[in-house]
Scaffold this active site. Structure first.
Site, PDB file in Angstrom:
ATOM      1  N   GLY A  10      46.683  10.741  30.931  1.00 34.78           N
ATOM      2  CA  GLY A  10      46.776  12.138  31.386  1.00 34.78           C
ATOM      3  C   GLY A  10      46.981  12.191  32.890  1.00 34.78           C
ATOM      4  O   GLY A  10      46.078  11.861  33.663  1.00 34.78           O
ATOM      5  N   SER A 129      37.879  14.170  30.460  1.00 36.54           N
ATOM      6  CA  SER A 129      38.195  15.533  30.021  1.00 36.54           C
ATOM      7  C   SER A 129      36.898  16.279  29.755  1.00 36.54           C
ATOM      8  O   SER A 129      35.887  15.672  29.403  1.00 36.54           O
ATOM      9  CB  SER A 129      38.980  15.504  28.707  1.00 36.54           C
ATOM     10  OG  SER A 129      40.208  14.863  28.873  1.00 36.54           O
ATOM     11  N   GLU A 160      34.498  15.641  35.353  1.00 37.95           N
ATOM     12  CA  GLU A 160      35.035  15.831  36.711  1.00 37.95           C
ATOM     13  C   GLU A 160      34.637  17.215  37.226  1.00 37.95           C
ATOM     14  O   GLU A 160      34.752  18.190  36.517  1.00 37.95           O
ATOM     15  CB  GLU A 160      36.569  15.682  36.669  1.00 37.95           C
ATOM     16  CG  GLU A 160      37.220  15.748  38.015  1.00 37.95           C
ATOM     17  CD  GLU A 160      36.504  14.878  39.045  1.00 37.95           C
ATOM     18  OE1 GLU A 160      36.454  13.658  38.847  1.00 37.95           O
ATOM     19  OE2 GLU A 160      35.972  15.419  40.020  1.00 37.95           O
ATOM     20  N   LEU A 220      29.728  21.613  31.021  1.00 38.00           N
ATOM     21  CA  LEU A 220      29.886  22.998  30.554  1.00 38.00           C
ATOM     22  C   LEU A 220      28.897  23.903  31.279  1.00 38.00           C
ATOM     23  O   LEU A 220      29.225  25.025  31.682  1.00 38.00           O
ATOM     24  CB  LEU A 220      29.650  23.087  29.035  1.00 38.00           C
ATOM     25  CG  LEU A 220      30.617  22.310  28.142  1.00 38.00           C
ATOM     26  CD1 LEU A 220      30.276  22.533  26.676  1.00 38.00           C
ATOM     27  CD2 LEU A 220      32.066  22.727  28.407  1.00 38.00           C
ATOM     28  N   ALA A 221      27.688  23.391  31.487  1.00 42.37           N
ATOM     29  CA  ALA A 221      26.641  24.195  32.139  1.00 42.37           C
ATOM     30  C   ALA A 221      27.020  24.506  33.589  1.00 42.37           C
ATOM     31  O   ALA A 221      26.839  25.635  34.052  1.00 42.37           O
ATOM     32  CB  ALA A 221      25.309  23.456  32.085  1.00 42.37           C
ATOM     33  N   CYS A 275      39.606  26.356  33.779  1.00 41.24           N
ATOM     34  CA  CYS A 275      38.322  25.822  33.307  1.00 41.24           C
ATOM     35  C   CYS A 275      37.272  26.858  32.919  1.00 41.24           C
ATOM     36  O   CYS A 275      36.699  26.761  31.836  1.00 41.24           O
ATOM     37  CB  CYS A 275      37.741  24.898  34.366  1.00 41.24           C
ATOM     38  SG  CYS A 275      38.756  23.439  34.612  1.00 41.24           S
TER      39      CYS A 275
HETATM   40  P1  NAD Z   1      46.621  19.035  32.562  1.00 40.67           P
HETATM   41  O1  NAD Z   1      47.178  19.839  31.453  1.00 40.67           O
HETATM   42  O2  NAD Z   1      47.048  19.297  33.953  1.00 40.67           O
HETATM   43  O3  NAD Z   1      46.935  17.481  32.299  1.00 40.67           O
HETATM   44  C1  NAD Z   1      46.690  16.833  31.096  1.00 40.67           C
HETATM   45  C2  NAD Z   1      47.813  15.822  30.874  1.00 40.67           C
HETATM   46  O4  NAD Z   1      47.475  15.013  29.753  1.00 40.67           O
HETATM   47  C3  NAD Z   1      49.173  16.432  30.566  1.00 40.67           C
HETATM   48  O5  NAD Z   1      50.120  16.006  31.526  1.00 40.67           O
HETATM   49  C4  NAD Z   1      49.513  15.909  29.157  1.00 40.67           C
HETATM   50  O6  NAD Z   1      50.884  15.638  28.980  1.00 40.67           O
HETATM   51  C5  NAD Z   1      48.701  14.641  29.115  1.00 40.67           C
HETATM   52  N1  NAD Z   1      48.412  14.137  27.774  1.00 40.67           N
HETATM   53  C6  NAD Z   1      47.974  14.829  26.688  1.00 40.67           C
HETATM   54  N2  NAD Z   1      47.802  13.981  25.652  1.00 40.67           N
HETATM   55  C7  NAD Z   1      48.135  12.741  26.102  1.00 40.67           C
HETATM   56  C8  NAD Z   1      48.148  11.459  25.494  1.00 40.67           C
HETATM   57  N3  NAD Z   1      47.748  11.271  24.231  1.00 40.67           N
HETATM   58  N4  NAD Z   1      48.569  10.405  26.238  1.00 40.67           N
HETATM   59  C9  NAD Z   1      48.957  10.574  27.519  1.00 40.67           C
HETATM   60  N5  NAD Z   1      48.958  11.764  28.138  1.00 40.67           N
HETATM   61  C10 NAD Z   1      48.536  12.825  27.437  1.00 40.67           C
HETATM   62  O7  NAD Z   1      45.041  19.133  32.438  1.00 40.67           O
HETATM   63  P2  NAD Z   1      43.967  19.012  33.631  1.00 40.67           P
HETATM   64  O8  NAD Z   1      43.862  20.285  34.350  1.00 40.67           O
HETATM   65  O9  NAD Z   1      44.217  17.746  34.360  1.00 40.67           O
HETATM   66  O10 NAD Z   1      42.626  18.858  32.778  1.00 40.67           O
HETATM   67  C11 NAD Z   1      42.326  17.680  32.071  1.00 40.67           C
HETATM   68  C12 NAD Z   1      40.885  17.762  31.598  1.00 40.67           C
HETATM   69  O11 NAD Z   1      40.006  17.815  32.737  1.00 40.67           O
HETATM   70  C13 NAD Z   1      40.572  19.004  30.770  1.00 40.67           C
HETATM   71  O12 NAD Z   1      39.629  18.673  29.792  1.00 40.67           O
HETATM   72  C14 NAD Z   1      39.940  19.954  31.789  1.00 40.67           C
HETATM   73  O13 NAD Z   1      39.053  20.868  31.203  1.00 40.67           O
HETATM   74  C15 NAD Z   1      39.192  18.998  32.688  1.00 40.67           C
HETATM   75  N6  NAD Z   1      38.980  19.458  34.064  1.00 40.67           N
HETATM   76  C16 NAD Z   1      39.972  20.107  34.734  1.00 40.67           C
HETATM   77  C17 NAD Z   1      39.778  20.503  36.055  1.00 40.67           C
HETATM   78  C18 NAD Z   1      40.844  21.231  36.823  1.00 40.67           C
HETATM   79  O14 NAD Z   1      40.556  21.695  37.929  1.00 40.67           O
HETATM   80  N7  NAD Z   1      42.054  21.350  36.338  1.00 40.67           N
HETATM   81  C19 NAD Z   1      38.569  20.217  36.690  1.00 40.67           C
HETATM   82  C20 NAD Z   1      37.583  19.540  35.981  1.00 40.67           C
HETATM   83  C21 NAD Z   1      37.802  19.157  34.670  1.00 40.67           C
HETATM   84  C1  UDX Z   2      36.155  25.185  38.785  1.00 42.32           C
HETATM   85  C2  UDX Z   2      34.846  24.556  39.285  1.00 42.32           C
HETATM   86  O1  UDX Z   2      34.528  25.089  40.576  1.00 42.32           O
HETATM   87  C3  UDX Z   2      34.972  23.049  39.348  1.00 42.32           C
HETATM   88  O2  UDX Z   2      33.726  22.454  39.716  1.00 42.32           O
HETATM   89  C4  UDX Z   2      35.404  22.536  37.986  1.00 42.32           C
HETATM   90  O3  UDX Z   2      35.565  21.123  38.021  1.00 42.32           O
HETATM   91  C5  UDX Z   2      36.690  23.196  37.541  1.00 42.32           C
HETATM   92  O4  UDX Z   2      36.524  24.628  37.535  1.00 42.32           O
HETATM   93  P1  UDX Z   2      38.506  25.746  39.891  1.00 42.32           P
HETATM   94  O5  UDX Z   2      38.695  26.583  38.686  1.00 42.32           O
HETATM   95  O6  UDX Z   2      39.559  24.791  40.268  1.00 42.32           O
HETATM   96  O7  UDX Z   2      37.147  24.901  39.776  1.00 42.32           O
HETATM   97  O8  UDX Z   2      38.286  26.708  41.180  1.00 42.32           O
HETATM   98  P2  UDX Z   2      37.061  27.572  41.714  1.00 42.32           P
HETATM   99  O9  UDX Z   2      37.009  27.418  43.174  1.00 42.32           O
HETATM  100  O10 UDX Z   2      35.823  27.306  40.978  1.00 42.32           O
HETATM  101  O11 UDX Z   2      37.537  29.062  41.418  1.00 42.32           O
HETATM  102  C6  UDX Z   2      37.662  29.565  40.103  1.00 42.32           C
HETATM  103  C7  UDX Z   2      38.000  31.039  40.152  1.00 42.32           C
HETATM  104  O12 UDX Z   2      36.896  31.799  40.630  1.00 42.32           O
HETATM  105  C8  UDX Z   2      39.169  31.369  41.092  1.00 42.32           C
HETATM  106  O13 UDX Z   2      39.982  32.349  40.500  1.00 42.32           O
HETATM  107  C9  UDX Z   2      38.481  31.906  42.323  1.00 42.32           C
HETATM  108  O14 UDX Z   2      39.287  32.761  43.071  1.00 42.32           O
HETATM  109  C10 UDX Z   2      37.304  32.647  41.696  1.00 42.32           C
HETATM  110  N1  UDX Z   2      36.159  32.831  42.607  1.00 42.32           N
HETATM  111  C11 UDX Z   2      35.513  31.757  43.125  1.00 42.32           C
HETATM  112  C12 UDX Z   2      35.710  34.125  42.877  1.00 42.32           C
HETATM  113  O15 UDX Z   2      36.275  35.106  42.394  1.00 42.32           O
HETATM  114  N2  UDX Z   2      34.622  34.274  43.694  1.00 42.32           N
HETATM  115  C13 UDX Z   2      33.946  33.218  44.231  1.00 42.32           C
HETATM  116  O16 UDX Z   2      32.960  33.441  44.954  1.00 42.32           O
HETATM  117  C14 UDX Z   2      34.416  31.904  43.936  1.00 42.32           C
END
Ligand code: NAD
Ligand code: UDX
Length: 467
Positions: A10, A129, A160, A220-221, A275
């Protein structure tokens, strides 16, 4: 086992930045990020990375081709690695059981099946994830059911916590790293090995180890608590508008209590991002499945208030514009879900735009980092009465109103005297992020409306008419 090769399944917002920082801080580890999406990998190997994240370009440029690789060669990468991160997407299910709430784990399951099929030696499999509690058990079941003789797997949970827009800083200076694993000696050994990777740059006292289920639930929490704070302050913003209190003053006053703290108390048009909503819906679903309806209802409210806030904001715009936006040009400033990212997933701008389009408005949209194709994708199915501009100034021409949906710094720097001149009169500004100097704008002649505060603009005393 000494970790010399890491593979990450990913190459998204998490896999890409996380592995880039691991490569930067662990020069002796070869880090390979794989994705089934060829276009995404091509972009990771190009000058224009698939995601915008401050500081990411520099890290990738420094490590790419040395100890950081992006490839679609899943087989080779899995075969070689001692430690495999699963960093694939876990979106909300759109059909079947738990539709609209449960996390769709099909990509996690596919990743586990690929590992089971390809692995020829011992592996530490790390669930990065965000997943429901006990998802690691399903991964283990798949791996064990398909294991070749002599192969040993350990599954760890290592959620993460990075935020988009500050991902590199968050990864480099993480408040904590959380690692959950089995209590068996083998499980503890695997935990130590992953700790060793992070200890290259994270002080060991910031690395928390727990059992697997605590780690999964903590992710999740954490998101539920953060989103809850935003919904709490947003709920109070409605009370402020109805009473004359100012939500920023309330946030400042309560945030001074060290038990409450000042972070995540910015009232806004609503939270977005990939998220918060997804993870709370997942938590709600888990609680329902565990026959805990009261707990489910409690967390559902965080989502409900967010929906209320987005629609309350949009309703306020329509009401202020004499109850009709039909054929009125409205400039949308910002389409990303927050500043410093090009990500639009669950962005409040989508909700606001769709509602205004439904009401017949003509939108002039500008975002510094979201490209036109992405905006088209998000507005698919809505009326096509919008155009996308390359500057805030152009998007304001002949507009009746400016709606601030994202808190980009550049919106604070604009010359609002010039903007006022090119707009229709009365010219309105709806500040959904509370970033502008409202007094200055009022002095220019704008009708200004914002979240959680009544402003006195000529004949109007209220913000939104809430009753
Ligand atoms: P994303 O959609 O940006 O990336 C996921 C990638 O995984 C995609 O490019 C997809 O093509 C690839 N993929 C799917 N199945 C695959 C496979 N079998 N083999 C290889 N590649 C594969 O998602 P993301 O935002 O990076 O989030 C990933 C995970 O991390 C999610 O569970 C999300 O909830 C979690 N997370 C996201 C954030 C964030 O800020 N985006 C922060 C913390 C946790
Ligand atoms: C969130 C969590 O912060 C991060 O720890 C987790 O790993 C992924 O989800 P993210 O969604 O990337 O991160 O951004 P974040 O800064 O948390 O903002 C989320 C949303 O809340 C945004 O739309 C932001 O504008 C909004 N926000 C944030 C508010 O409206 N008010 C605030 O005080 C803070």
């Amino acid at each position: 086992m000494v970790i010399t090769k890491i593979c990450c399944l990913g190459a998204g917002y998490v896999g890409g930045p996380t592995c880039s920082v691991i490569a930067l801080k662990c020069p002796n580890i070869r880090v390979t990020v794989v994705d089934k999406n060829e276009e995404r990998i091509r972009q990771w190997n190009s000058d224009k990375l698939p995601i915008y994240e401050p500081g990411l370009d520099e890290v990738v440029k420094k490590c790419r081709g040395t100890n950081l690789f992006f490839t679609t060669d899943i087989v080779k990468s899995i075969e070689e690695a001692e430690l495999i991160f699963i960093s694939v997407n876990t979106p909300t299910k759109i059909s079947g059981n738990g539709k609209g709430r449960a996390a769709d784990l099909k990509h996690v399951e596919n990743a586990a099946r690929m590992i089971a099929e390809i692995a020829k030696g011992n592996k530490i499999v790390v669930e990065k994830s965000t997943v429901p509690v006990r998802a690691a058990q399903s991964i283990m079941k798949i791996l064990k059911a398909n294991v070749s003789p002599g192969i040993n797997y350990q599954i760890l949970s290592n959620p993460e916590f990075l935020s988009e827009g500050t991902a590199i800083a968050d990864l480099l200076g993480a408040d904590r790293v959380l690692i959950g694993g089995e209590e068996s000696p083998e499980g503890q050994k695997a935990i130590k090995e992953l700790c060793w990777v992070y200890e290259h740059w994270i002080p060991s006292e910031r690395i928390i180890t727990t059992n697997t289920w605590s780690s999964e639930l903590s992710k999740l929490a954490a998101n539920a608590f953060l989103a809850q704070r935003i919904s709490s302050i947003n709920s109070l913003s409605a009370v402020c508008e109805a009473t004359g209190a100012d939500v920023s003053e309330v946030a400042r006053a309560i945030g001074r209590d060290s038990r409450i703290g000042h972070k995540f108390l910015e009232a806004s048009v609503g939270f977005g991002g990939s998220c918060f909503q997804k993870d709370i819906l997942n938590l709600v679903y888990i609680c329902e499945c565990l026959n805990l309806p009261e707990v489910a209802a409690y967390w559902q409210q965080v989502i409900d208030i967010n929906e209320y806030q987005k629609s309350r904001f949009t309703k306020g715009i329509i009401e202020s514009l004499f109850n009709t936006v039909s054929d009125k040009r409205i400039a949308i400033f910002g389409f990303a879900f927050k500043k410093n990212t090009g990500d639009t997933r669950e962005s409040p701008a989508i909700c606001v735009s769709k509602r205004l389009l439904e009401e017949g408005a003509y939108l002039q949209i500008y975002d510094p980092k979201v490209d036109a194709e992405q905006i088209d994708y998000e507005l698919e199915g809505a009326s096509k009465k919008y155009e996308i501009h390359t500057s805030a100034m152009l998007s304001a021409v002949n507009a009746h109103a400016i709606v601030i949906c994202t808190e980009w710094d550049e919106f604070k720097e604009l010359d609002y005297n010039v903007l006022y001149d090119v707009m229709m009169k009365p010219a309105y500004i709806f500040d959904g992020r509370k970033i502008l100097n409202h007094e200055h704008l009022t002095n220019i002649g704008f009708q200004v409306k914002t979240i959680g505060k009544r402003l006195h603009n000529g004949e109007s005393t209220g913000m939104w008419e809430t009753c």
